[in-house]
Design a protein around this motif. Structure first.
Motif, PDB file in Angstrom:
ATOM      1  N   LEU A 366       0.808  -1.215   0.000  1.00 51.01           N
ATOM      2  CA  LEU A 366       0.000   0.000   0.000  1.00 51.01           C
ATOM      3  C   LEU A 366       0.848   1.276   0.000  1.00 51.01           C
ATOM      4  CD1 LEU A 366      -2.809  -0.994   2.543  1.00 51.01           C
ATOM      5  CD2 LEU A 366      -2.904  -1.041   0.043  1.00 51.01           C
ATOM      6  N   ALA A 367       2.156   1.129  -0.082  1.00 48.64           N
ATOM      7  CA  ALA A 367       3.041   2.307  -0.031  1.00 48.64           C
ATOM      8  C   ALA A 367       2.757   3.274  -1.165  1.00 48.64           C
ATOM      9  CB  ALA A 367       4.501   1.859  -0.065  1.00 48.64           C
ATOM     10  N   TRP A 368       2.256   2.778  -2.301  1.00 50.60           N
ATOM     11  CA  TRP A 368       2.006   3.645  -3.458  1.00 50.60           C
ATOM     12  C   TRP A 368       0.977   4.732  -3.133  1.00 50.60           C
ATOM     13  CZ3 TRP A 368      -2.821   4.211  -5.636  1.00 50.60           C
ATOM     14  CH2 TRP A 368      -3.795   3.264  -5.254  1.00 50.60           C
ATOM     15  N   ILE A 369       0.095   4.467  -2.161  1.00 51.55           N
ATOM     16  CA  ILE A 369      -0.925   5.462  -1.815  1.00 51.55           C
ATOM     17  C   ILE A 369      -0.263   6.725  -1.268  1.00 51.55           C
ATOM     18  CG2 ILE A 369      -2.895   5.958  -0.325  1.00 51.55           C
ATOM     19  CD1 ILE A 369      -3.592   2.990  -0.434  1.00 51.55           C
ATOM     20  N   VAL A 370       0.692   6.548  -0.366  1.00 49.26           N
ATOM     21  CA  VAL A 370       1.376   7.684   0.233  1.00 49.26           C
ATOM     22  C   VAL A 370       2.463   8.216  -0.699  1.00 49.26           C
ATOM     23  CG1 VAL A 370       2.787   8.421   2.194  1.00 49.26           C
ATOM     24  CG2 VAL A 370       0.888   6.835   2.544  1.00 49.26           C
ATOM     25  N   ASN A 371       3.137   7.311  -1.380  1.00 47.22           N
ATOM     26  CA  ASN A 371       4.291   7.668  -2.183  1.00 47.22           C
ATOM     27  C   ASN A 371       3.920   8.303  -3.522  1.00 47.22           C
ATOM     28  OD1 ASN A 371       7.175   7.636  -2.348  1.00 47.22           O
ATOM     29  ND2 ASN A 371       6.977   6.135  -3.971  1.00 47.22           N
ATOM     30  N   ARG A 372       2.845   7.801  -4.149  1.00 49.48           N
ATOM     31  CA  ARG A 372       2.454   8.279  -5.478  1.00 49.48           C
ATOM     32  C   ARG A 372       1.116   8.999  -5.482  1.00 49.48           C
ATOM     33  NH1 ARG A 372       1.988   4.249 -10.091  1.00 49.48           N
ATOM     34  NH2 ARG A 372       1.962   6.177 -11.305  1.00 49.48           N
ATOM     35  N   ALA A 373       0.102   8.337  -4.922  1.00 44.50           N
ATOM     36  CA  ALA A 373      -1.257   8.829  -5.095  1.00 44.50           C
ATOM     37  C   ALA A 373      -1.478  10.189  -4.426  1.00 44.50           C
ATOM     38  CB  ALA A 373      -2.254   7.803  -4.560  1.00 44.50           C
ATOM     39  N   ILE A 374      -1.049  10.329  -3.180  1.00 47.95           N
ATOM     40  CA  ILE A 374      -1.326  11.578  -2.454  1.00 47.95           C
ATOM     41  C   ILE A 374      -0.591  12.769  -3.081  1.00 47.95           C
ATOM     42  CG2 ILE A 374      -1.075  12.757  -0.234  1.00 47.95           C
ATOM     43  CD1 ILE A 374      -1.720  10.141   1.134  1.00 47.95           C
ATOM     44  N   PRO A 375       0.726  12.679  -3.394  1.00 51.68           N
ATOM     45  CA  PRO A 375       1.364  13.819  -4.071  1.00 51.68           C
ATOM     46  C   PRO A 375       0.759  14.105  -5.448  1.00 51.68           C
ATOM     47  CG  PRO A 375       3.019  12.368  -3.129  1.00 51.68           C
ATOM     48  CD  PRO A 375       1.718  11.643  -3.032  1.00 51.68           C
ATOM     49  N   SER A 376       0.357  13.049  -6.178  1.00 54.91           N
ATOM     50  CA  SER A 376      -0.279  13.268  -7.481  1.00 54.91           C
ATOM     51  C   SER A 376      -1.593  14.023  -7.319  1.00 54.91           C
ATOM     52  CB  SER A 376      -0.531  11.927  -8.177  1.00 54.91           C
ATOM     53  OG  SER A 376       0.685  11.257  -8.470  1.00 54.91           O
ATOM     54  N   LEU A 377      -2.368  13.639  -6.304  1.00 52.45           N
ATOM     55  CA  LEU A 377      -3.616  14.349  -6.027  1.00 52.45           C
ATOM     56  C   LEU A 377      -3.343  15.783  -5.582  1.00 52.45           C
ATOM     57  CD1 LEU A 377      -5.649  11.547  -4.213  1.00 52.45           C
ATOM     58  CD2 LEU A 377      -6.059  12.481  -6.500  1.00 52.45           C
ATOM     59  N   GLY A 378      -2.210  16.000  -4.898  1.00 51.95           N
ATOM     60  CA  GLY A 378      -1.836  17.361  -4.523  1.00 51.95           C
ATOM     61  C   GLY A 378      -1.595  18.231  -5.743  1.00 51.95           C
ATOM     62  N   LEU A 379      -0.939  17.670  -6.765  1.00 49.51           N
ATOM     63  CA  LEU A 379      -0.716  18.397  -8.013  1.00 49.51           C
ATOM     64  C   LEU A 379      -2.045  18.739  -8.677  1.00 49.51           C
ATOM     65  CD1 LEU A 379       1.158  19.445 -10.288  1.00 49.51           C
ATOM     66  CD2 LEU A 379       1.175  17.113 -11.204  1.00 49.51           C
ATOM     67  N   VAL A 380      -2.942  17.752  -8.730  1.00 42.36           N
ATOM     68  CA  VAL A 380      -4.257  17.978  -9.328  1.00 42.36           C
ATOM     69  C   VAL A 380      -5.040  19.013  -8.520  1.00 42.36           C
ATOM     70  CG1 VAL A 380      -6.468  16.897  -9.883  1.00 42.36           C
ATOM     71  CG2 VAL A 380      -4.343  15.680 -10.365  1.00 42.36           C
ATOM     72  N   ALA A 381      -4.940  18.935  -7.184  1.00 37.30           N
ATOM     73  CA  ALA A 381      -5.656  19.886  -6.329  1.00 37.30           C
ATOM     74  C   ALA A 381      -5.200  21.316  -6.594  1.00 37.30           C
ATOM     75  CB  ALA A 381      -5.448  19.522  -4.860  1.00 37.30           C
TER      76      ALA A 381
END
Length: 408
Positions: A366-381
């Motif tokens: 599940l590391a991809w959630i913190v490592n990839r998904a959250i920063p990617s969503l930050g960019l989109v946000a």
């Protein structure tokens, strides 16, 4: 309800200080000091690891090749698709290799020693950008503009960039100069468009994706600045020819075309990589570029210059085919601009804090959630917050959310 809460904070013993702006500033400063102390420790530890100068090694190697008359691109880059995830692999236009030749000449045998100079230059650029934009935009600071410098250095991508030694802090400085030029032009100074255009042109010679900002310049009627971008690009490329020769410039389009998707996507944030897993890398790259260009075209007539330029910078990062966490150091500029040019700056804490996420191997699969998904969503946000002011209904929703956030 909100007035009741304010009343409780204003009258309760030990809580009323929390409602005082100056006391809130003290809390923010204390938190920044703690985070910055941690960042200093991080930086010191990483200087002893493989991460120290990992990306800079490619520029140093290419600069040494220029000095010794060797090809700066490897044969694999010219023969077919290759992965960009390799140390010492040079992926940029020949111009950057020429820029780094003084460091390669001064430190011909040890890129890690040369990296100290490169990191120092990067740190100075970050500090100047934070102070300069805070002053230019008159950001709220209660007389303490160093708070914005602290916020910039507390931003995890900045420390990652200073450790890895990539070029994004240099691009950050050039794009800040471009915004300064736009502000000068808006005040009637004819030199402003020249400065804005030249800075974008140089940034595009270092890393290709800032060229998207030329599109925004054209869409907003700044054709003179766009023309100066092209002129600066062409003139500086020509100036390097006696040093590099013609062949590297002929090779670079093929090197760029052969650039394959990342093999290991563990820490890859690029929207094209997310979409590419569904439709393939070539289609995804084209789709992301067209989407961002469409957003810029829509926003050109609906957003003020500050929000529009911040959107163009953020969008230019979003189109990068290989985007890693430390690339987001460039977002220091649009985040600072958005503080002044969006209606609810408190909501900027969402993308800012989302990009604090990083490698968490303890989470296993599940590391991809913190490592990839959250920063990617930050960019989109951040993209959404910048676009929102041009959408009345969305702006109203975010305005209500911002008020609730501010009261919390």
């Amino acid at each position: 309800m909100s007035s009741g809460r304010a009343g409780v904070l204003g009258t309760s013993y030990g809580l009323r200080r929390l409602s005082e702006p100056r006391f809130q500033l003290v809390i923010v400063i204390l938190l920044l000091v703690l985070v910055l102390a941690f960042r200093v420790l991080q930086f010191a530890l990483f200087t002893q690891q493989i991460q120290w100068g990992y990306d800079f090694s490619a520029y140093w190697t290419a600069a040494g090749d220029v000095l010794n008359g060797r090809p700066i691109y490897q044969a694999q880059q010219l023969l077919g698709t290759y992965s960009p995830q390799q140390q010492y692999l040079y992926l940029y236009p020949p111009f950057l290799a020429v820029v780094v030749t003084p460091l390669a000449a001064a430190f011909p045998t040890d890129y890690r020693a040369a990296m100290w100079v490169w990191a120092f230059i990067g740190a100075v650029i970050v500090a100047l950008v934070a102070v300069g934009i805070a002053r230019l935009e008159r950001l709220p600071s209660d007389g303490r503009r160093l708070v914005w410098v602290g916020a910039a250095f507390a931003f995890p991508p900045v420390v990652g960039e200073l450790v890895m030694g990539n070029v994004h802090v240099l691009v950050l400085g050039l794009l800040a100069l471009s915004w300064w030029g736009i502000r000068l032009a808006n005040r009637g100074d004819s030199r402003g468009q020249i400065l804005a255009g030249v800075a974008v042109g140089v940034a595009s010679l270092i890393k290709v994706f800032p060229a998207l900002i030329v599109v925004w310049l054209v869409l907003t009627g700044r054709t003179r600045a766009a023309l100066w971008s092209v002129i600066a690009f062409a003139v500086l490329a020509a100036v390097t020819l006696p040093v590099t020769g013609l062949q590297p410039w002929l090779d670079y389009p093929r090197v760029l075309a052969n650039l394959g998707p990342p093999v290991d996507v563990y820490d890859t944030l690029a929207p094209a990589v997310w979409v590419g897993s569904l439709v393939g890398a070539p289609i995804a790259r084209v789709a992301v570029v067209l989407l961002i260009v469409g957003v810029l075209a829509w926003a050109a007539r609906r957003l003020d210059d500050g929000a529009g330029f911040a959107l163009a910078v953020t969008g230019s990062i979003a189109i990068a085919p290989a985007l890693y966490h430390h690339y987001l150091a460039i977002l220091v500029l649009p985040l600072l601009l958005a503080v002044r040019h969006t209606k609810r700056p408190a909501l900027l804490l969402i993308p800012y804090l989302a990009m604090f996420a990083g490698d968490q191997p303890a989470l296993g699969d599940l590391a991809w959630i913190v490592n990839r998904a959250i920063p990617s969503l930050g960019l989109v946000a951040l993209l959404v917050l910048l676009v929102a002011d041009g959408l009345p209904r969305m702006a109203l929703t975010l305005d209500r959310a911002g008020r609730a956030w501010s009261r919390a």
